[in-house]
Design a protein around this motif. Sequence first.
Motif, mmCIF file in Angstrom:
data_model
loop_
_atom_site.group_PDB
_atom_site.id
_atom_site.type_symbol
_atom_site.label_atom_id
_atom_site.label_comp_id
_atom_site.label_asym_id
_atom_site.label_seq_id
_atom_site.Cartn_x
_atom_site.Cartn_y
_atom_site.Cartn_z
ATOM 1 N N ARG A 1 25.470 32.226 75.634
ATOM 2 C CA ARG A 1 25.225 33.664 75.514
ATOM 3 C C ARG A 1 26.015 34.366 76.622
ATOM 4 N NH1 ARG A 1 19.143 35.381 75.980
ATOM 5 N NH2 ARG A 1 19.086 34.342 73.924
ATOM 6 N N ASN A 2 26.853 35.298 76.235
ATOM 7 C CA ASN A 2 27.699 35.997 77.205
ATOM 8 C C ASN A 2 28.504 35.019 78.043
ATOM 9 O OD1 ASN A 2 26.678 38.502 76.337
ATOM 10 N ND2 ASN A 2 24.946 38.356 77.752
ATOM 11 N N GLN A 3 29.017 33.977 77.388
ATOM 12 C CA GLN A 3 29.873 32.946 77.986
ATOM 13 C C GLN A 3 29.151 32.114 79.047
ATOM 14 O OE1 GLN A 3 33.590 34.725 79.212
ATOM 15 N NE2 GLN A 3 34.221 35.138 77.121
ATOM 16 N N LYS A 4 27.820 32.132 79.008
ATOM 17 C CA LYS A 4 27.036 31.294 79.911
ATOM 18 C C LYS A 4 26.115 30.390 79.093
ATOM 19 C CE LYS A 4 26.949 34.652 83.713
ATOM 20 N NZ LYS A 4 26.082 35.478 84.597
ATOM 21 N N GLU A 5 25.932 29.139 79.566
ATOM 22 C CA GLU A 5 25.056 28.212 78.865
ATOM 23 C C GLU A 5 23.599 28.423 79.279
ATOM 24 O OE1 GLU A 5 26.026 24.109 78.844
ATOM 25 O OE2 GLU A 5 28.108 24.427 78.175
ATOM 26 N N LEU A 6 22.714 28.414 78.281
ATOM 27 C CA LEU A 6 21.273 28.516 78.519
ATOM 28 C C LEU A 6 20.597 27.355 77.816
ATOM 29 C CD1 LEU A 6 20.647 32.315 77.761
ATOM 30 C CD2 LEU A 6 20.910 31.260 80.003
ATOM 31 N N VAL A 7 19.457 26.917 78.358
ATOM 32 C CA VAL A 7 18.650 25.883 77.704
ATOM 33 C C VAL A 7 17.275 26.484 77.405
ATOM 34 C CG1 VAL A 7 17.596 23.621 77.901
ATOM 35 C CG2 VAL A 7 19.866 24.013 78.857
ATOM 36 N N ILE A 8 16.883 26.423 76.134
ATOM 37 C CA ILE A 8 15.614 27.003 75.704
ATOM 38 C C ILE A 8 14.799 25.923 74.998
ATOM 39 C CG2 ILE A 8 14.533 28.705 74.163
ATOM 40 C CD1 ILE A 8 16.924 30.516 74.633
ATOM 41 N N ASP A 9 13.541 25.776 75.411
ATOM 42 C CA ASP A 9 12.642 24.796 74.796
ATOM 43 C C ASP A 9 11.721 25.461 73.786
ATOM 44 O OD1 ASP A 9 13.376 22.375 76.274
ATOM 45 O OD2 ASP A 9 12.601 23.436 78.036
ATOM 46 N N ILE A 10 11.591 24.842 72.614
ATOM 47 C CA ILE A 10 10.683 25.354 71.584
ATOM 48 C C ILE A 10 9.902 24.183 70.983
ATOM 49 C CG2 ILE A 10 12.272 27.246 70.996
ATOM 50 C CD1 ILE A 10 12.829 25.668 68.352
ATOM 51 N N ILE A 11 8.866 24.503 70.237
ATOM 52 C CA ILE A 11 8.133 23.530 69.428
ATOM 53 C C ILE A 11 8.290 23.938 67.976
ATOM 54 C CG2 ILE A 11 5.905 22.459 68.928
ATOM 55 C CD1 ILE A 11 6.945 21.784 71.677
ATOM 56 N N SER A 12 8.802 23.041 67.153
ATOM 57 C CA SER A 12 9.128 23.403 65.780
ATOM 58 C C SER A 12 7.865 23.699 64.977
ATOM 59 C CB SER A 12 9.905 22.275 65.097
ATOM 60 O OG SER A 12 9.089 21.142 64.937
ATOM 61 N N ASP A 13 7.962 24.591 64.012
ATOM 62 C CA ASP A 13 6.867 24.922 63.089
ATOM 63 C C ASP A 13 6.712 23.821 62.056
ATOM 64 O OD1 ASP A 13 6.039 27.201 64.287
ATOM 65 O OD2 ASP A 13 7.010 28.579 62.880
#
Length: 269
Positions: free
Chosen positions: A257-269
């Motif tokens: 996002r905006n040329q920067k790496e992000l790590v996002i944790d989710i739990i699948s439905d």
Amino acid sequence: MKYKNKLLAGMSGFAFFFTSCMSFSGFYQAYYAENSIPEQLLLQNDEKPQVFYSSHINIDAAEIESEHYVPIGYASLNGPEYDSREKYQRYLVQKAALKLCKEKRAKIALYSYAHTDTVNGSITLPTTQTSKSSGTIYSGGNSAWYSGTTTSTGSTATNYSVKRFDYAAILFIPLPEPVRVGVNCVSLTNEMRTNIQRNTGAFVRVVYKNTPAYTANIVTGDVIIKMNDTVINNVEDISAFDRDLKTGEPVKITLVRNQKELVIDIISD
């Protein structure tokens, strides 16, 4: 003057006929074969489709998709203005979108129209004029009554000015199955690769509301490059990962996002 009035009346009649012919049906392109769509997702006999006007159809189409709908086809054409009165112009286009929606048994139709150009010119039309004459002829002390008609032909030039519009309609049905992560992605285009300065990944086109991706604040424009240990090179990699995903399974999503790496944790439905 009589001929001019007849010409105008004829042109008005033609305009009325032309207006009544507004239709999307002959321009429809389906994304899926009709027999491949589950019956329960299609418009039922006791249902009324929803029809919406849009001045920004691509943006509003994505908004409808985010409400857990999927487009099943579209129609587009460039044609004349069907009524110079805006209220009636919109009514005619809406009516055509509603008709298409019912024909294809979609739940929602989104339609738009926008002026593109104006075509000016002139057309030569044939004319026929008939005149009647009568009177008395005198000759050698005798007289006789006569009457008759004379017909002459010619032509007249009539100027015209026709506004042209782009017309479009997109049809939607509910998503056929629940989403696990909550994103709809596309593979990167050349322009996207240039903007993010990388060649691989999947561009997030739509985020479905009230899904793990939505609540984790993944947004349109993010580029997913990894899901758990799976490298995402294109949209096919996303689809394959999603097929094997189970409800309640944790997913670590790496994105740009905006040329920067992000790590996002989710739990699948």
